[in-house]
Design a protein around this motif. Structure first.
Motif, PDB file in Angstrom:
ATOM      1  N   ILE A 140      51.008  50.562  38.923  1.00  0.00           N
ATOM      2  CA  ILE A 140      51.123  49.289  38.207  1.00  0.00           C
ATOM      3  C   ILE A 140      50.585  48.157  39.074  1.00  0.00           C
ATOM      4  O   ILE A 140      49.819  47.316  38.610  1.00  0.00           O
ATOM      5  CB  ILE A 140      52.585  49.028  37.779  1.00  0.00           C
ATOM      6  CG1 ILE A 140      52.980  49.992  36.660  1.00  0.00           C
ATOM      7  CG2 ILE A 140      52.770  47.582  37.330  1.00  0.00           C
ATOM      8  CD1 ILE A 140      54.449  49.954  36.315  1.00  0.00           C
ATOM      9  N   ARG A 141      50.981  48.138  40.343  1.00  0.00           N
ATOM     10  CA  ARG A 141      50.500  47.087  41.246  1.00  0.00           C
ATOM     11  C   ARG A 141      48.987  47.174  41.443  1.00  0.00           C
ATOM     12  O   ARG A 141      48.301  46.155  41.488  1.00  0.00           O
ATOM     13  CB  ARG A 141      51.195  47.196  42.599  1.00  0.00           C
ATOM     14  CG  ARG A 141      52.619  46.766  42.577  1.00  0.00           C
ATOM     15  CD  ARG A 141      53.199  46.755  43.996  1.00  0.00           C
ATOM     16  NE  ARG A 141      54.635  46.815  43.939  1.00  0.00           N
ATOM     17  CZ  ARG A 141      55.376  47.798  44.415  1.00  0.00           C
ATOM     18  NH1 ARG A 141      54.821  48.814  45.033  1.00  0.00           N
ATOM     19  NH2 ARG A 141      56.679  47.769  44.292  1.00  0.00           N
TER      20      ARG A 141
ATOM     21  N   VAL B 160      45.294  44.047  39.325  1.00  0.00           N
ATOM     22  CA  VAL B 160      44.075  43.301  39.628  1.00  0.00           C
ATOM     23  C   VAL B 160      43.052  43.502  38.516  1.00  0.00           C
ATOM     24  O   VAL B 160      42.411  42.549  38.060  1.00  0.00           O
ATOM     25  CB  VAL B 160      43.497  43.736  40.995  1.00  0.00           C
ATOM     26  CG1 VAL B 160      42.151  43.106  41.257  1.00  0.00           C
ATOM     27  CG2 VAL B 160      44.473  43.396  42.106  1.00  0.00           C
ATOM     28  N   THR B 161      42.900  44.733  38.046  1.00  0.00           N
ATOM     29  CA  THR B 161      41.970  45.021  36.961  1.00  0.00           C
ATOM     30  C   THR B 161      42.381  44.306  35.689  1.00  0.00           C
ATOM     31  O   THR B 161      41.555  43.689  35.017  1.00  0.00           O
ATOM     32  CB  THR B 161      41.902  46.543  36.704  1.00  0.00           C
ATOM     33  OG1 THR B 161      41.543  47.188  37.921  1.00  0.00           O
ATOM     34  CG2 THR B 161      40.895  46.877  35.628  1.00  0.00           C
ATOM     35  N   VAL B 162      43.675  44.383  35.375  1.00  0.00           N
ATOM     36  CA  VAL B 162      44.180  43.705  34.186  1.00  0.00           C
ATOM     37  C   VAL B 162      43.955  42.196  34.300  1.00  0.00           C
ATOM     38  O   VAL B 162      43.546  41.541  33.346  1.00  0.00           O
ATOM     39  CB  VAL B 162      45.674  44.023  33.958  1.00  0.00           C
ATOM     40  CG1 VAL B 162      46.268  43.162  32.866  1.00  0.00           C
ATOM     41  CG2 VAL B 162      45.840  45.500  33.624  1.00  0.00           C
ATOM     42  N   GLY B 163      44.199  41.648  35.482  1.00  0.00           N
ATOM     43  CA  GLY B 163      43.964  40.225  35.709  1.00  0.00           C
ATOM     44  C   GLY B 163      42.501  39.848  35.539  1.00  0.00           C
ATOM     45  O   GLY B 163      42.178  38.806  34.969  1.00  0.00           O
TER      46      GLY B 163
ATOM     47  N   ALA C 141      41.019  37.338  32.800  1.00  0.00           N
ATOM     48  CA  ALA C 141      40.201  36.184  33.170  1.00  0.00           C
ATOM     49  C   ALA C 141      38.890  36.166  32.392  1.00  0.00           C
ATOM     50  O   ALA C 141      38.436  35.104  31.948  1.00  0.00           O
ATOM     51  CB  ALA C 141      39.927  36.186  34.676  1.00  0.00           C
ATOM     52  N   GLY C 142      38.296  37.335  32.198  1.00  0.00           N
ATOM     53  CA  GLY C 142      37.070  37.431  31.402  1.00  0.00           C
ATOM     54  C   GLY C 142      37.296  37.021  29.955  1.00  0.00           C
ATOM     55  O   GLY C 142      36.497  36.282  29.369  1.00  0.00           O
ATOM     56  N   ILE C 143      38.406  37.487  29.383  1.00  0.00           N
ATOM     57  CA  ILE C 143      38.743  37.115  28.010  1.00  0.00           C
ATOM     58  C   ILE C 143      39.004  35.617  27.916  1.00  0.00           C
ATOM     59  O   ILE C 143      38.556  34.957  26.978  1.00  0.00           O
ATOM     60  CB  ILE C 143      39.948  37.937  27.511  1.00  0.00           C
ATOM     61  CG1 ILE C 143      39.547  39.400  27.325  1.00  0.00           C
ATOM     62  CG2 ILE C 143      40.498  37.365  26.195  1.00  0.00           C
ATOM     63  CD1 ILE C 143      40.696  40.333  27.054  1.00  0.00           C
ATOM     64  N   GLY C 144      39.698  35.079  28.906  1.00  0.00           N
ATOM     65  CA  GLY C 144      39.943  33.633  28.938  1.00  0.00           C
ATOM     66  C   GLY C 144      38.645  32.842  29.001  1.00  0.00           C
ATOM     67  O   GLY C 144      38.501  31.809  28.342  1.00  0.00           O
TER      68      GLY C 144
END
Length: 189
Positions: free
Chosen positions: A156-157, A161-164, A168-171
């Protein structure tokens, strides 16, 4: 004026893609809600882990409806040059963006809360249902093959980073869509 036409065309195409993605999410959500067993057969034991903790079908239906409507508003607003549709598109996207930023801040601030969540909710569920429910047992056997609970927390940890990065790309795409919709809105007669 050519810049306006190009941006208008790109807005239509981009939102047509969003519209189709919303329709796909909606279709998958309905499929999972109606026939979850075939979903589990196609995607294997890993898909049932999500089905255990979240009702994926209803979530996909809700997300599909929002994305479908958002794509429609953007496409319709750009095509017909409707100020009302463009400003509605902008404000819905702005609300989604604000919610995502708030969720990211909460996730960053409360990362240890995720560990407590797993400890308080998942561990008791494992103790209660492991061995008595076949799908649940199979999911956890697959999850724990070569690892244990600490490995799950590590994964999970690591993937945070990948999920973040994806978030960020979607944002960034959402910001670009809001800028384009306001550009079109301001340049309409």
């Amino acid at each position: 004026m050519q810049c306006f036409s190009f941006i208008k065309t790109m807005m239509i195409l981009f939102n047509l893609l969003i519209f189709l993605c919303g329709a796909a999410l909606l279709a998958v959500g309905i499929w999972v809600s109606i026939d979850g067993a075939s979903f589990l057969k196609i995607f294997g034991p890993l898909s049932s882990s999500a089905m255990q903790f979240v009702n994926v079908g209803y979530f996909l239906i809700a997300a599909g409806v929002v994305v479908f409507a958002l794509g429609f508003l953007g496409c319709y607003g750009a095509k017909t040059e409707s100020k009302c549709a463009l400003v509605t598109f902008f404000f819905i996207l702005l609300l989604i963006f604000i919610a995502e930023v708030a969720a990211a801040v909460v996730a960053l601030v409360y990362t240890t809360m995720a560990e407590h969540f797993l400890t308080l909710l998942v561990v008791p569920a494992i103790k209660k249902d492991y061995g008595s429910q076949e799908d649940f047992t199979q999911v956890w056997n697959t999850t724990m093959k070569g690892g244990c609970f600490n490995q799950l927390l590590y994964d999970i940890r690591t993937n945070a980073v990948t999920v973040g990065g994806v978030a960020a790309g979607i944002g960034g795409l959402e910001l670009a869509a809001m800028i384009v919709s306001m550009y079109l809105y301001c340049n309409l007669q």
